[in-house]
Design an enzyme around this catalytic site. Sequence first.
Site, short mmCIF file in Angstrom:
data_model
loop_
_atom_site.label_atom_id
_atom_site.label_comp_id
_atom_site.label_asym_id
_atom_site.label_seq_id
_atom_site.Cartn_x
_atom_site.Cartn_y
_atom_site.Cartn_z
N ASN A 7 0.88 -1.17 0.00
CA ASN A 7 0.00 0.00 0.00
C ASN A 7 0.92 1.22 0.00
OD1 ASN A 7 -1.90 1.94 0.37
ND2 ASN A 7 -2.88 0.97 2.15
N ARG A 94 -2.24 -2.29 -3.76
CA ARG A 94 -3.53 -1.64 -3.55
C ARG A 94 -3.55 -0.38 -4.41
NH1 ARG A 94 -5.91 1.75 1.47
NH2 ARG A 94 -7.96 1.96 0.57
N HIS A 183 -13.37 1.16 -0.56
CA HIS A 183 -13.34 0.08 0.45
C HIS A 183 -13.79 -1.26 -0.16
CE1 HIS A 183 -14.01 3.00 4.08
NE2 HIS A 183 -12.73 2.79 3.88
N ARG A 244 -14.33 13.21 7.82
CA ARG A 244 -15.09 13.53 6.60
C ARG A 244 -16.58 13.61 6.92
NH1 ARG A 244 -12.89 8.69 3.20
NH2 ARG A 244 -10.89 8.68 4.27
N GLU A 387 -7.91 -6.53 4.60
CA GLU A 387 -7.77 -6.14 3.19
C GLU A 387 -6.47 -6.69 2.59
OE1 GLU A 387 -8.97 -2.27 4.83
OE2 GLU A 387 -9.49 -1.76 2.77
#
Length: 405
Positions: A7, A94, A183, A244, A387
């Site tokens: 990542n 990713r 996601h 957010r 993930e």
Amino acid sequence: MRVIVVNSGSSSIKYEVFTLDDCASVVQGLLERIGTRDARFRRRWLTDSGDWEEIIESQPIADHREGFQFLLDAAVRYPTTRVAPGAFFGFGHRVVHGGEVFHEPVIIDDDVIRRIKELIPLAPLHNPPNVAGIEALRALRPDVPNVAVFDTAFHQSMPPKAFHYALPNELYRLHHVRRYGFHGTSHQYVAQEAASYLGIPGDRLNLITIHLGNGASAAAVQGGRSVDTSMGLTPLEGLIMGTRCGDLDPAVHFYLSRKTGKPFDAIEDILNRESGLKGICGMNDMREIQRCAEEGDAQAGLAIEMFCYRIKKYIGAYTAVLGRVDAIVFTGGIGENAARVRRESCEGLEGLGILLDERRNSEAPRGGVEIHCEDSKVKILVIPTDEEREIARQTIETICRAGGA
Ligand code: ADP
């Protein structure tokens, strides 16, 4: 042989190494502050004795290429159990935005890199460092296949009525303005885990998956395919998140701009970094917010209430979308750990056949577990997301499918 899941962020590289045969995690690492004279490297690895060892080091790292070289050298300096340090089956990357181009993971070649770069306007903060990671590893180890696994890919199965905004169609045609969802790897992973936990094939299950971490999103998953999700063109839409705002009247932007004279960049910054839980109560860590709420901090209490109320509205909406819901799945740092959030998000939904068992909920240990009452029509599950493991799995599958095994 081993698989590295990467990542690659703007100033950091997070990675995890899995064995090929049983997809066991053997190394977890993080290199931060790339581009400084004081980059920080943290690495945990499994030793021959079966224990985890950890080192933290600092040193100058100029860029991603130097960073990856350092990580590959570290594999030799701190060998882990069972596999030779240089024997890589594949690198799984990713990649945040796959646009409408990528519906599934792909083996990376020059053309794939070109297309990921074309998508940079849709993810200006994320796709460039993702590409930097891909290019660095391709240059350093041209013998090892690279696979791109996209955050958006799982949601490419959304039908047009779910992914379109009610905007002039030419904005979609010319500028690709539509809902993409993010996601995806997490929603896909927990949907598969739920299917195996329930012992029902995924293509026969309807699920509402709710990922609650620093970012948060919900998805309606019908027969193993995403048919709607709460994030949109960007990860700003939908649920309330750490910093957010989630769903918002679009007129707020224009009103704020006229009222405060702030440029759009500054308003974008407020909506992304100063809003959500942090905007409401000044904190974005749910543990801290819960503690303050218990001590009587009214804004902290309101933040939790608003957070859960938004989730509840999405559960209602996705129940309508799916018609029949077999299970709701909570995941992510908050979804896996915050019993209060799960309880308040499901409260009052008896009419939809959703009955949470408070004792099971508050005693839920880590790991897959059910927290619904015996007579709840809809099952409620807590399933830890992973993930990285899902990216490793998809990387292995993609390379094998392409005949690289
Ligand atoms: P990221 O999206 O960065 O991967 P995580 O999935 O780790 O983040 O989720 C981070 C969130 O999970 C934080 O708000 C954190 O406070 C929350 N969290 C972690 N553990 C707990 C806990 N025991 N109780 C409540 N919230 C928790």
